[in-house]
Design a protein around this motif. Structure first.
Motif, PDB file in Angstrom:
ATOM      1  N   LYS A  10       0.811  -1.220   0.000  1.00 42.46           N
ATOM      2  CA  LYS A  10       0.000   0.000   0.000  1.00 42.46           C
ATOM      3  C   LYS A  10       0.845   1.271   0.000  1.00 42.46           C
ATOM      4  O   LYS A  10       0.515   2.252  -0.687  1.00 42.46           O
ATOM      5  N   SER A  11       1.934   1.286   0.729  1.00 40.98           N
ATOM      6  CA  SER A  11       2.793   2.481   0.787  1.00 40.98           C
ATOM      7  C   SER A  11       3.423   2.773  -0.574  1.00 40.98           C
ATOM      8  O   SER A  11       3.489   3.928  -1.006  1.00 40.98           O
ATOM      9  N   ILE A  31       0.873   4.268  -3.014  1.00 43.22           N
ATOM     10  CA  ILE A  31       0.611   5.686  -2.759  1.00 43.22           C
ATOM     11  C   ILE A  31       1.762   6.552  -3.253  1.00 43.22           C
ATOM     12  O   ILE A  31       1.556   7.644  -3.795  1.00 43.22           O
ATOM     13  N   LYS A  32       2.996   6.056  -3.096  1.00 41.63           N
ATOM     14  CA  LYS A  32       4.170   6.822  -3.534  1.00 41.63           C
ATOM     15  C   LYS A  32       4.187   7.049  -5.040  1.00 41.63           C
ATOM     16  O   LYS A  32       4.818   7.990  -5.522  1.00 41.63           O
ATOM     17  N   ASP A  76       2.541  13.309  -0.313  1.00 35.46           N
ATOM     18  CA  ASP A  76       3.327  13.205   0.921  1.00 35.46           C
ATOM     19  C   ASP A  76       2.636  13.809   2.139  1.00 35.46           C
ATOM     20  O   ASP A  76       3.190  13.804   3.236  1.00 35.46           O
ATOM     21  N   PRO A 100       0.839  13.667   5.281  1.00 40.45           N
ATOM     22  CA  PRO A 100       0.675  12.503   6.173  1.00 40.45           C
ATOM     23  C   PRO A 100      -0.797  12.163   6.450  1.00 40.45           C
ATOM     24  O   PRO A 100      -1.132  10.986   6.620  1.00 40.45           O
ATOM     25  N   VAL A 107      -2.033  10.365   3.308  1.00 40.21           N
ATOM     26  CA  VAL A 107      -1.385   9.052   3.223  1.00 40.21           C
ATOM     27  C   VAL A 107      -2.022   8.064   4.193  1.00 40.21           C
ATOM     28  O   VAL A 107      -2.337   6.926   3.833  1.00 40.21           O
ATOM     29  N   ALA A 108      -2.228   8.507   5.446  1.00 38.73           N
ATOM     30  CA  ALA A 108      -2.809   7.624   6.466  1.00 38.73           C
ATOM     31  C   ALA A 108      -4.229   7.201   6.088  1.00 38.73           C
ATOM     32  O   ALA A 108      -4.598   6.024   6.215  1.00 38.73           O
ATOM     33  N   GLU A 148      -4.076   4.707   3.133  1.00 38.37           N
ATOM     34  CA  GLU A 148      -3.627   3.369   3.526  1.00 38.37           C
ATOM     35  C   GLU A 148      -4.766   2.570   4.154  1.00 38.37           C
ATOM     36  O   GLU A 148      -4.942   1.379   3.858  1.00 38.37           O
TER      37      GLU A 148
END
Length: 452
Positions: free
Chosen positions: A343-344, A347-348, A353, A355, A358-359, A362
């Motif tokens: 998953k990380s 997203i990248k 970026d 947070p 992103v959280a 995820e």
């Protein structure tokens, strides 16, 4: 029934090749072709997010339903016409197959022309209908306008790739879509990073690349085994309605995707603001690609199922259905595993970026991707019923998973539970549809997929 030896080489291959080998010969080109086609949207998102910004990414995501609508029309006419085309070939009615192809192209020009005129005329209204805000509207407008200008090109490329696959040339169909995908990456780089055209550059890259891919597909008309011939059109309203009727499930699948995107955007905007909209944009770009993978599995069995249905070879028909279900289920499990462990990295890809975003993304991936365990089964069964002209069952499956179950869940879940449960509307709807399907196929005679 005319025997395979009395027919052309394509008929001989379809009726005598081992089912598994034949299925794989259609699966891999179809899978790669659909992946390449879906990658056009994903590439736009990646380049826009890195080259223009996160708000631009959200704007392009809001505009993508118009791309889905155009794709829906191409699947509607393409799958409807190609199914009847393959059945006619299976019945050895070659002139009928030519007439079906001609009607399909005429229908395309009429329906897409109307949609493009309305879209350009009411561009701002369409943008806000899809979930645009004052912040995102400029990006939505710039992307949407170019996509509409190239509308005929997008639809014709997809329709021709479907017919060419049904005409026994899946490799050329894959090649045309592959050329489009590669050129789209190259043009995106120059239009966005070198010439700074912004989101319009992403749309122009996709449009121009698709035009060149369409030119590649036209080479099929020069091949000796080509069955795609234009004939003098007849005023056959019933023939055109048959195409639209048979293709309706494919249209509903893609149109429901557009509706789901709009509803998800509006729901996230209401409950979570721009954070949720951006997070969904990332997952939706991935989902657009994954959805095409499952559609590709169904598309790979469609020519085989339709032909064998027309030829009344029902034992082989069952083999293709089982192969399709097994393949789609394996793919669904693999995608869930990718979501859990990757998953990380996913997203990248989009260069996000923040947070908070992103959280939230995820968590969304972990919940949303569970739906892929069931999605493949549902779509393959729906496309199978479509391929043998059992349209009501096919439409019912599609509507159950995308509208009848999904919409109430999307409304009720965030009202009763935390906003994070918005992600669960998709997997719960798919899971319930799968359970209902399995029960009906076992206990309801009319839902038995094998003709008697």
């Amino acid at each position: 029934m005319t025997t395979a030896t009395q027919q052309d080489p394509m008929a001989l291959k379809l009726q005598t090749s081992p089912p598994k080998k034949l299925f794989l010969s259609y699966l891999f080109p179809s899978l790669l072709g659909m992946l390449l086609m879906a990658s056009n949207i994903l590439v736009d998102g990646i380049f826009v997010s890195h080259g223009v910004g996160e708000q631009a990414l959200a704007g392009v995501n809001i505009a993508t339903p118009i791309f889905s609508i155009l794709l829906a029309v191409s699947l509607w006419i393409g799958m409807g016409g190609a199914t009847l085309f393959s059945i006619a070939l299976g019945e050895n009615k070659i002139q009928k197959a030519h007439a079906i192809f001609t009607r399909s192209i005429i229908l395309t020009l009429v329906i897409v022309g109307i949609l493009i005129v309305i879209g350009l005329w009411k561009l701002k209204a369409v943008a806000y209908l899809f979930g645009a805000s004052e912040v995102t509207y400029p990006y939505v407008r710039d992307y949407l306008w170019v996509i509409l200008i190239f509308g005929f090109v997008f639809v014709l490329e997809n329709i021709l790739s479907i017919f060419i696959r049904n005409d026994g040339n899946p490799k050329l169909a894959m090649t045309g879509l592959g050329v489009t995908a590669v050129l789209n990456v190259v043009l995106n780089y120059f239009f966005i990073f070198v010439w700074q055209w912004g989101v319009s550059g992403a749309a122009y890259a996709t449009g121009i690349a698709t035009l060149i891919g369409l030119c590649i597909l036209l080479l099929h008309f020069r091949t000796p085994a080509n069955h795609l011939h234009f004939v003098k059109p007849t005023r056959s309203l019933r023939g055109m309605l048959d195409i639209l009727k048979i293709g309706l499930p494919s249209y509903v699948v893609e149109m429901s995707f557009a509706v789901i995107v709009v509803m998800y955007n509006l729901t996230f905007l209401h409950y979570t603001g721009e954070v949720g909209v951006t997070a969904f944009a990332i997952i939706n770009y991935l989902h657009a690609v994954f959805l095409m993978i499952f559609i590709a599995v169904g598309a790979s069995i469609q020519p085989l199922v339709s032909y064998h249905y027309g030829a009344r070879l029902y034992d082989r028909l069952k083999s293709f259905l089982l192969l399709g279900i097994l393949t789609a289920t394996i793919i669904g499990v693999l995608l869930l595993i990718i979501g859990i462990f990757g998953k990380s990295l996913l997203i990248k890809l989009f260069g996000v970026d923040d947070p908070t975003v992103v959280a939230f993304t995820e968590k969304g991936i972990l919940l949303y991707f569970t739906g892929y365990i069931f999605l493949g089964f549902n779509l393959v069964i729906a496309e199978y019923f479509q391929a043998i002209k059992r349209i009501r069952l096919s439409v019912l499956i599609v509507l159950s998973r995308s509208i009848l179950l999904f919409m109430p869940l999307l409304i009720l879940l965030p009202m009763a539970l935390p906003s994070i449960t918005i992600w669960l509307a998709f997997p719960i709807a798919e899971g319930l549809t799968c359970i209902i399907l399995l029960i009906c196929m076992k206990w309801v005679p009319k839902a038995n997929p094998i003709p008697k």
